[in-house]
Design a protein around this motif. Structure first.
Motif, PDB file in Angstrom:
ATOM      1  N   ALA A 138       0.831  -1.202   0.000  1.00  0.00           N
ATOM      2  CA  ALA A 138       0.000   0.000   0.000  1.00  0.00           C
ATOM      3  C   ALA A 138       0.869   1.258   0.000  1.00  0.00           C
ATOM      4  O   ALA A 138       0.543   2.252  -0.667  1.00  0.00           O
ATOM      5  CB  ALA A 138      -0.915  -0.004   1.219  1.00  0.00           C
ATOM      6  N   LEU A 139       1.977   1.230   0.718  1.00  0.00           N
ATOM      7  CA  LEU A 139       2.849   2.399   0.794  1.00  0.00           C
ATOM      8  C   LEU A 139       3.525   2.701  -0.540  1.00  0.00           C
ATOM      9  O   LEU A 139       4.004   3.817  -0.749  1.00  0.00           O
ATOM     10  CB  LEU A 139       3.915   2.188   1.874  1.00  0.00           C
ATOM     11  N   CYS A 140       3.564   1.713  -1.434  1.00  0.00           N
ATOM     12  CA  CYS A 140       4.191   1.899  -2.752  1.00  0.00           C
ATOM     13  C   CYS A 140       3.248   2.482  -3.791  1.00  0.00           C
ATOM     14  O   CYS A 140       3.674   2.799  -4.902  1.00  0.00           O
ATOM     15  CB  CYS A 140       4.724   0.555  -3.268  1.00  0.00           C
ATOM     16  N   LEU A 141       1.974   2.620  -3.474  1.00  0.00           N
ATOM     17  CA  LEU A 141       1.002   3.011  -4.486  1.00  0.00           C
ATOM     18  C   LEU A 141       1.204   4.448  -4.969  1.00  0.00           C
ATOM     19  O   LEU A 141       0.903   4.760  -6.113  1.00  0.00           O
ATOM     20  CB  LEU A 141      -0.420   2.828  -3.942  1.00  0.00           C
ATOM     21  N   ARG A 142       1.630   5.339  -4.085  1.00  0.00           N
ATOM     22  CA  ARG A 142       1.915   6.719  -4.480  1.00  0.00           C
ATOM     23  C   ARG A 142       3.278   7.091  -3.919  1.00  0.00           C
ATOM     24  O   ARG A 142       4.102   6.220  -3.701  1.00  0.00           O
ATOM     25  CB  ARG A 142       0.784   7.638  -3.977  1.00  0.00           C
ATOM     26  N   SER A 143       3.524   8.364  -3.698  1.00  0.00           N
ATOM     27  CA  SER A 143       4.834   8.773  -3.179  1.00  0.00           C
ATOM     28  C   SER A 143       5.127   8.035  -1.876  1.00  0.00           C
ATOM     29  O   SER A 143       4.263   7.912  -1.012  1.00  0.00           O
ATOM     30  CB  SER A 143       4.868  10.285  -2.962  1.00  0.00           C
ATOM     31  N   ARG A 144       6.342   7.546  -1.754  1.00  0.00           N
ATOM     32  CA  ARG A 144       6.699   6.680  -0.637  1.00  0.00           C
ATOM     33  C   ARG A 144       7.201   7.484   0.555  1.00  0.00           C
ATOM     34  O   ARG A 144       7.686   8.603   0.399  1.00  0.00           O
ATOM     35  CB  ARG A 144       7.759   5.670  -1.104  1.00  0.00           C
ATOM     36  N   PRO A 145       7.112   6.910   1.758  1.00  0.00           N
ATOM     37  CA  PRO A 145       7.598   7.637   2.940  1.00  0.00           C
ATOM     38  C   PRO A 145       9.116   7.764   2.923  1.00  0.00           C
ATOM     39  O   PRO A 145       9.815   7.017   2.232  1.00  0.00           O
ATOM     40  CB  PRO A 145       7.111   6.766   4.101  1.00  0.00           C
ATOM     41  N   ASP A 146       9.613   8.693   3.709  1.00  0.00           N
ATOM     42  CA  ASP A 146      11.061   8.841   3.851  1.00  0.00           C
ATOM     43  C   ASP A 146      11.640   7.741   4.729  1.00  0.00           C
ATOM     44  O   ASP A 146      12.771   7.292   4.516  1.00  0.00           O
ATOM     45  CB  ASP A 146      11.403  10.205   4.467  1.00  0.00           C
ATOM     46  N   ALA A 147      10.874   7.313   5.744  1.00  0.00           N
ATOM     47  CA  ALA A 147      11.386   6.334   6.704  1.00  0.00           C
ATOM     48  C   ALA A 147      10.268   5.398   7.147  1.00  0.00           C
ATOM     49  O   ALA A 147       9.108   5.802   7.258  1.00  0.00           O
ATOM     50  CB  ALA A 147      11.987   7.040   7.914  1.00  0.00           C
ATOM     51  N   LEU A 148      10.646   4.154   7.394  1.00  0.00           N
ATOM     52  CA  LEU A 148       9.725   3.140   7.917  1.00  0.00           C
ATOM     53  C   LEU A 148      10.448   2.401   9.035  1.00  0.00           C
ATOM     54  O   LEU A 148      11.544   1.876   8.839  1.00  0.00           O
ATOM     55  CB  LEU A 148       9.311   2.160   6.820  1.00  0.00           C
ATOM     56  N   VAL A 149       9.836   2.368  10.228  1.00  0.00           N
ATOM     57  CA  VAL A 149      10.408   1.676  11.386  1.00  0.00           C
ATOM     58  C   VAL A 149       9.481   0.534  11.750  1.00  0.00           C
ATOM     59  O   VAL A 149       8.276   0.742  11.943  1.00  0.00           O
ATOM     60  CB  VAL A 149      10.586   2.631  12.579  1.00  0.00           C
ATOM     61  N   TYR A 150      10.044  -0.669  11.847  1.00  0.00           N
ATOM     62  CA  TYR A 150       9.252  -1.849  12.197  1.00  0.00           C
ATOM     63  C   TYR A 150       9.644  -2.363  13.580  1.00  0.00           C
ATOM     64  O   TYR A 150      10.831  -2.561  13.866  1.00  0.00           O
ATOM     65  CB  TYR A 150       9.460  -2.966  11.171  1.00  0.00           C
ATOM     66  N   ALA A 151       8.646  -2.596  14.423  1.00  0.00           N
ATOM     67  CA  ALA A 151       8.872  -3.111  15.767  1.00  0.00           C
ATOM     68  C   ALA A 151       8.791  -4.632  15.752  1.00  0.00           C
ATOM     69  O   ALA A 151       7.708  -5.209  15.682  1.00  0.00           O
ATOM     70  CB  ALA A 151       7.843  -2.527  16.733  1.00  0.00           C
ATOM     71  N   SER A 152       9.940  -5.272  15.815  1.00  0.00           N
ATOM     72  CA  SER A 152      10.022  -6.732  15.824  1.00  0.00           C
ATOM     73  C   SER A 152      10.214  -7.221  17.264  1.00  0.00           C
ATOM     74  O   SER A 152       9.922  -6.496  18.221  1.00  0.00           O
ATOM     75  CB  SER A 152      11.177  -7.183  14.917  1.00  0.00           C
TER      76      SER A 152
END
Length: 332
Positions: free
Chosen positions: A113-127
């Motif tokens: 979904a995040l790839c559908l339009r302009s992408r975010p600068d940063a993505l943080v995943y809580a593992s």
């Protein structure tokens, strides 16, 4: 916190000021806005516009009261996520994987979904620190190979792989936080007090395992720091400085709360006293290293040990000692 950089040019009109002010503010999207997500929202500066994905209509009022714009969507229904593309400059992914299977379909749906339009600068995943598996008491640094002993951990590894692939393929600065046991006196079941009152046993010293912890407020601050400071494709252990075995942790909490220490049982008979979930936690022993957390994210822990965090709100704790301890802590 560092000053916020300008959002992506694609989100702006060519003439400055052509967009409404709400679109000119830096936007952070929280996916999975439970207790930690709300703490993150409180820690972020007022100039940041907060968005949160929620599948619960009942939560919209609560989110709005906290200054968060709710976005209806469900990670298990990919079509409902299409509006997320291009909405946020930074994304914090706190949602857990599904309860079954070997993969995390939710993380995959989010990145698509995040790839559908302009992408975010940063993505943080809580593992989770569970991806390391049983380290037999050895120190676990971020470059250590993962070794999933449970289906739950394998789903987390799959989610990490999804995040890293998304970062490499899209150019988004993606990073991963590996999180151990979260505690806080103001968090639901956030301390060992209920287990101590119940008298749940722990393993005898010869069979005991090392366990790792992080206070919920320090975890929230680590999430904020990672949104701005984490390096691309980087993994960070998010744990405090405590180095205790599980039984010693419960003994410490019992002493702070003025309760009886838990009984000790050998591993050979533990299954008669403990749930399968507790037994799974007691089958893994590791000591996590938090050097990257402090050096690269520049996070000074408010609660460097569980004694600091539990004492801060322990029943009957000496308030003068608490004040002295609190004043000596560094604040990032």
């Amino acid at each position: 916190m560092p000053s916020n950089p300008s959002p992506a040019r694609s989100l702006y009109a060519t003439r400055p000021g052509a967009l409404p002010a709400r679109f000119r503010r830096l936007r952070v999207l929280i996916v999975g806005c439970g207790d930690i997500g709300l703490r993150v929202a409180q820690a972020l500066p007022a100039r940041v516009r907060l968005l949160a994905l929620t599948s619960s209509v009942e939560r919209t009022a609560e989110l709005r009261q906290r200054g968060i714009t709710p976005l209806a969507g469900n990670l298990d229904a990919p079509a409902s996520l299409r509006r997320l593309g291009g909405l946020a400059h930074r994304v914090l992914h706190l949602a857990p994987p599904p309860d079954e299977g070997w993969t995390d379909s939710r993380s995959l749906a989010l990145t698509r979904a995040l790839c559908l339009r302009s992408r975010p600068d940063a993505l943080v995943y809580a593992s989770t620190s569970g991806v390391y598996g049983d380290c037999h008491g050895e120190i676990a640094i971020e470059t250590r190979a993962t070794h999933a002993d449970t289906a739950r951990a394998r789903r987390r590894i799959d989610a990490e792989n999804t995040m890293r692939f998304f970062g490499r393929a899209s150019g988004v600065r993606s990073s991963i936080l590996r999180i151990p046991g979260i505690y806080a006196p103001d968090r639901l079941n956030g301390t060992p007090q209920a287990r101590l009152i119940k008298g749940t046993p722990v393993l005898q010293a010869a069979d005991d395992v090392y366990t790792n912890h992080i206070h919920a407020d320090d975890l929230a601050r680590a999430c904020v720091a990672a949104l701005w400071r984490a390096q691309a494709q980087r993994i960070y252990n998010v744990n405090d400085d405590t180095c205790l075995k599980m039984g010693d942790y419960f003994d410490l909490a019992a002493d702070l709360y003025g309760l009886a220490r838990p009984p000790r049982v050998p591993r050979s008979t533990a299954s008669a006293h403990l749930s399968l979930m507790l037994l799974s936690f007691m089958s893994e022993s590791r000591r996590m290293d938090n050097t990257r957390l402090k050096r690269e994210l520049r996070l000074a822990l408010r609660y460097p040990t569980v004694a600091d965090g539990l004492l801060a709100r322990a029943p009957g704790a000496n308030l003068e000692n608490q004040h002295s301890a609190a004043s000596s802590r560094k604040v990032a």
